[in-house]
Each structure stands twice: as C-alpha cells, then as structure tokens.
Design a protein around this motif. Structure first.
Motif, PDB file in Angstrom:
ATOM      1  N   GLY A 181       0.804  -1.217   0.000  1.00 55.09           N
ATOM      2  CA  GLY A 181       0.000   0.000   0.000  1.00 55.09           C
ATOM      3  C   GLY A 181       0.835   1.263   0.000  1.00 55.09           C
ATOM      4  O   GLY A 181       0.306   2.364   0.139  1.00 55.09           O
ATOM      5  N   THR A 389      -9.231   4.025   0.944  1.00 58.97           N
ATOM      6  CA  THR A 389      -7.806   3.675   0.947  1.00 58.97           C
ATOM      7  C   THR A 389      -7.342   3.423   2.369  1.00 58.97           C
ATOM      8  O   THR A 389      -6.542   2.510   2.624  1.00 58.97           O
ATOM      9  N   THR A 442      -5.399  -2.280   1.430  1.00 55.67           N
ATOM     10  CA  THR A 442      -4.447  -2.156   0.323  1.00 55.67           C
ATOM     11  C   THR A 442      -3.706  -3.438  -0.013  1.00 55.67           C
ATOM     12  O   THR A 442      -3.258  -3.613  -1.149  1.00 55.67           O
ATOM     13  N   GLN A 469      -9.842   4.096  -2.848  1.00 56.50           N
ATOM     14  CA  GLN A 469      -9.070   3.132  -3.616  1.00 56.50           C
ATOM     15  C   GLN A 469      -9.953   2.404  -4.630  1.00 56.50           C
ATOM     16  O   GLN A 469     -11.070   1.986  -4.321  1.00 56.50           O
TER      17      GLN A 469
END
Length: 501
Positions: A181, A389, A442, A469
């Motif tokens: 990530g 995210t 992530t 994300q």
C-alpha cells in the motif's frame, strides 16, 4: 522562476515550458531547491541531497541541441530512499546500519535508469520507514516526516517522504514503491494521486526482480493523473530476466487515458476486512466517491470478493516477516552491524520470520492463488472494486508507534533461540493488528498482483485528505487511469494545496 508559477504546473507542464525555452532546467532546479529550503525543515521529507548530480544534469541539459530528452526533460525529481538505488549515492532504506556504513550501490536500479531516461533531474532522496515496513514514515535513523496539511499528522508510508514533498510543492511527482500500500497510503494521506501498477508491469531489478513474489512494485506519486500515465509509459516494459513479459496497450497510457470509461459496474466494500469499525470519515469518503461515480453514469453497488480478509492479512504479514529476516541478515552480513542497529519492531518481525518453517511459508504463499481466483470471480461481474484507501484519516505523529511497555516486553523475548515464543506471546500479532488496523484494504492488490489506485476525492472536516481506492483486474492500468482522469476532471484537486510557509 517564481514559486507561484512553478506550482501551477504538473511535471508535463513544466517539461513543456522547458521545451519551449520559457524556462531552463537550471531555473526549475533552483526553484525546487528554494522551496525545499523553505518547507523541508518542518517536514523532513527529503533526507539526502544530490547537488552535484543535479547541477551536472542541468548544465548538460543547457548544452543539448536535440529535443528528444524524454517526456519530463528538465523536471526536478526525487527518488525514494528504498530500492531506487542511484550508483555512487548513499542508500539507507531508513536503516541506521546502512546510514552509518555509508552504503553506496555500485549500479543504478533499473527503475532509476528508466526515470533518468524520462528526462527528470534527480536532486535528492526522500524519507521512508525502516525497510518500508510501516504505513507511517517515522524511522529512528532519519526522524519523523510530517504531513504538509497538518504537521501533527503523518503523511503515511512507506513513500511518506515523497508524498510530503509533492504535497508541499517541492516537486510535482516523486519516486515511490508499493509492497502493501506504500504508494496508495501516502497518496491518500496527502491529497495526491497514487497508481500501483500490476505485477511485472514495471521493472524491479536487477537485484530485486519479482520482489516479494511480485507483490512489490515501483512507480511514482503525482499531483495529476496524466503525469502518472506519462511516467508509466516511460518506465513500463520488460526487463531482462523478469518473470513475465506483459502485453502493452494498443495506445500509450497518456493517449489512452483521454478516453473516458462509460457505464462501469463498480462493487463497493465499505467494511474493514479485519472486522474493525471504520472511522466515520472513511464512510464519508466512500459516500462522496459513490455520488460522483453515479453522476458520471457508473453503476455502484455493495459487493466484495469472497475473501477472508483476516487470513489474507496474516498471510501478508507472514511474507513480510520473512522479508524482514532476509533484510536484517543481509545488512548485518554487509556491514557487520549488531542487532541494536535495527529498530525493535524490525528485530521482532525478523525474529518471527526465522521461526516460520518452509512448509508454513509455502502454505501461506499457496493461499495467494485462492485470493487471485476470488478476485477474478469478482471482476467477472464488476469492472472495479471500490474501498476506502484508509480506515481512518491520517493518524497523529507517534500514534502508530509501539507502546513502551510492548518494547520492554519484546526485548527479553528477542534473546530466545526461536521466534515461536514471540508468536505464542501474542505481542507480535497485536503489533500486526495495530499496524493493519489503519490500512486493511491495500494488501489485496499486492498479493493478487493487480493494479490499484488511490484518488483524492474527500477532505475531512478538520482539513485532512482521505483518498478512495479502486482495485482493477489484471492489466487494468489503462482503465484505472481513464477513470482517474474522468474523476479529476469532474472534481479537480490539482489546485487544492496545503498552506505552508
């Protein structure tokens, strides 16, 4: 060049000014250095200068008579001080032993060669946590890096130094890499665009090709989507000895991103795969993003791949602990460093990594295939997966640090002959849960090898960025860039900058 003019342009915009002879590479470098001198003392984003290399580049560029200097000819650029080696320049990877030894690689990393070929002028290196092992950038060897939006908060990690430098206006883009990530997390924390390419899309060699079984990938963090696309055009492609040769798009990423996607079907996962409640701002970020997607004609509904997120987290950390073992042993062999040249968390991870049997490690690695199949089943119905995210806004500096009582408890356990005692103690799993609690979304893209991006569409009530994300299927870099460009046009973020000195 005045800073107020410099910061109005992305990297391609600055390169165009250079090509049109409105400004020189030396003038851009001078502006970047002035901005660095102004803001870096409070941020600690850049930890190593490369003045002689940058000056030589600017002088050589001034003597060029041809116009084929690369898409980013003359644009100031920063490398991440982790695996983006530059021959003859110290690389420390956030580690005290390498810093003290003054380790200088003899050759460029392949990604560095390709950055150079793109025309950028590299004038420094950015801060990173030790071996990139955390989602914050607070290494003991180089000190804390702070978020330009609020210096009491983290810029994320492990590419936190790069993200802070971009958000602060030192450069429009900078080198980054992502093994769990580390491109998307700092992009989300700093209001930037971060694309993690898929496995083998970008070179990782010559020493680290297919690093972490392809989970780790190099690229950049940027302010504009088109800079990310153009740099992907510059650095993507097969490298000698790579595990795979991927097909390239029919058009360049930069050209192709101008075609907006129509009627995408997007599944939304808005619950932590670790079973921990998300911050209200994470839900707000998804709500903001969903409304924007629907206004653009995309279909958004709650859906997620059939994956045990907690088991995926364990398998990710199993690989990570073993990687820490390899890193610590390699550096101790190179430098003769003692154990105390490494942070306590790193030593604990390495100690546990040694305790895994080959059978246990391969069992964990074998489960990656199941995650790929489950994600492929999801992408058979949905074009993209949307998640926050981060599980919460950027944390405060020091909030993710291991408590002193845990460090005290770890110290005697590290002297035991096997890391099994650490595993049985439960301390390491508690540390792991604490680290992944903030960033539970992530790792999926890393273990499955697919592209993913963080897009800066939300600002919290207290003025901190929080990205969303998107996870694509194999080879979906162009689709992600097309959607990113569409979102950027619909909800521009480029001119949204923090107020600094």
């Amino acid at each position: 060049m005045e800073y107020r003019e410099y910061v109005r342009h992305d990297a391609l915009g600055l390169a165009r000014l250079v090509a049109e002879r409105q400004v020189t590479a030396a003038e851009l470098l001078d502006t970047a250095r002035q901005r660095m001198a102004q803001v870096n003392p409070s941020l600690n984003a850049v930890i190593r200068r490369m003045d002689s290399q940058a000056d030589a580049f600017a002088q050589a560029h001034a003597k060029r008579t041809d116009e084929n200097g690369g898409a980013f000819a003359g644009v100031p650029f920063l490398l991440k001080d982790l695996f983006q080696d530059y021959a003859g320049v110290e690389s420390s990877y956030g580690n005290a032993a390498l810093k003290q030894a003054g380790f200088k690689p003899e050759a460029h990393a392949e990604i560095t060669r390709r950055f150079i070929a793109s025309g950028v002028n590299i004038f420094g290196k950015t801060n990173t946590p030790e071996f990139g092992a955390k989602g914050v950038t607070e290494p003991e060897a180089f000190g804390v890096t702070r978020n330009p939006w609020n210096t009491e908060h983290t810029p994320g990690g492990s590419s936190g130094g790069s993200a802070a430098a971009i958000a602060a206006g030192i450069v429009p883009m900078a080198g980054a890499n992502d093994g769990g990530g580390s491109i998307r997390i700092p992009a989300a924390c700093c209001g930037l665009f971060g694309l993690k390419p898929g496995r083998a899309r970008v070179p990782g060699g010559p020493e680290r090709s297919d690093m972490m079984h392809g989970a780790s990938v190099d690229h950049v963090i940027t302010r504009s989507v088109r800079d990310s696309a153009a740099m992907l055009d510059a650095v993507a492609g097969y490298e000698h000895g790579a595990i795979a040769r991927l097909a390239t798009p029919d058009t360049s990423y930069l050209e192709g991103m101008s075609t907006p996607p129509n009627g995408l079907r997007i599944g939304v996962l808005d619950e932590s795969p670790l079973g921990i409640a998300l911050h209200a701002e994470a839900h707000a970020a998804i709500k903001t993003t969903t409304k924007l997607l629907e206004s653009l004609g995309h279909r958004v509904e709650r859906a997620a791949p059939a994956i045990d997120g907690l088991q995926l987290g364990r398998d990710f950390l199993s690989m990570w602990f073993v990687q820490m073992t390899l890193a610590v042993d390699d550096i101790r062999a190179r430098t003769g460093a003692k154990a105390d040249a490494f942070e306590m968390d790193t030593r604990a991870m390495a100690h546990v990594g040694r305790a895994f049997s080959a059978q246990e490690y391969m069992q964990a690695f074998g489960r990656w295939q199941g995650y790929r199949h489950a994600l492929a089943d999801f992408h058979a119905e949905y074009d993209l997966l949307l998640t926050p995210t981060l599980a919460n806004p950027p944390s405060r500096i020091g909030e993710s640090a291991t408590p002193k009582w845990q460090l005290m408890a770890l110290r005697p356990l590290l002297h035991l002959p096997s890391g099994r005692a650490l595993i049985r103690s439960g301390i390491v799993e508690q540390i792991a849960r604490e680290n992944l609690r903030h960033v539970p979304f992530t790792q999926l893209a890393n273990l499955t090898g697919v592209p993913a991006m963080s897009v800066p569409l939300h600002m919290t009530d207290n003025g901190l960025p929080l990205g969303s994300q998107f996870v694509g299927g194999p080879g979906s870099e162009l689709l992600l860039l097309q959607l990113g460009a569409q979102l950027e046009q619909a909800a521009p973020w480029f001119d949204r900058l923090p107020v600094l000195g």
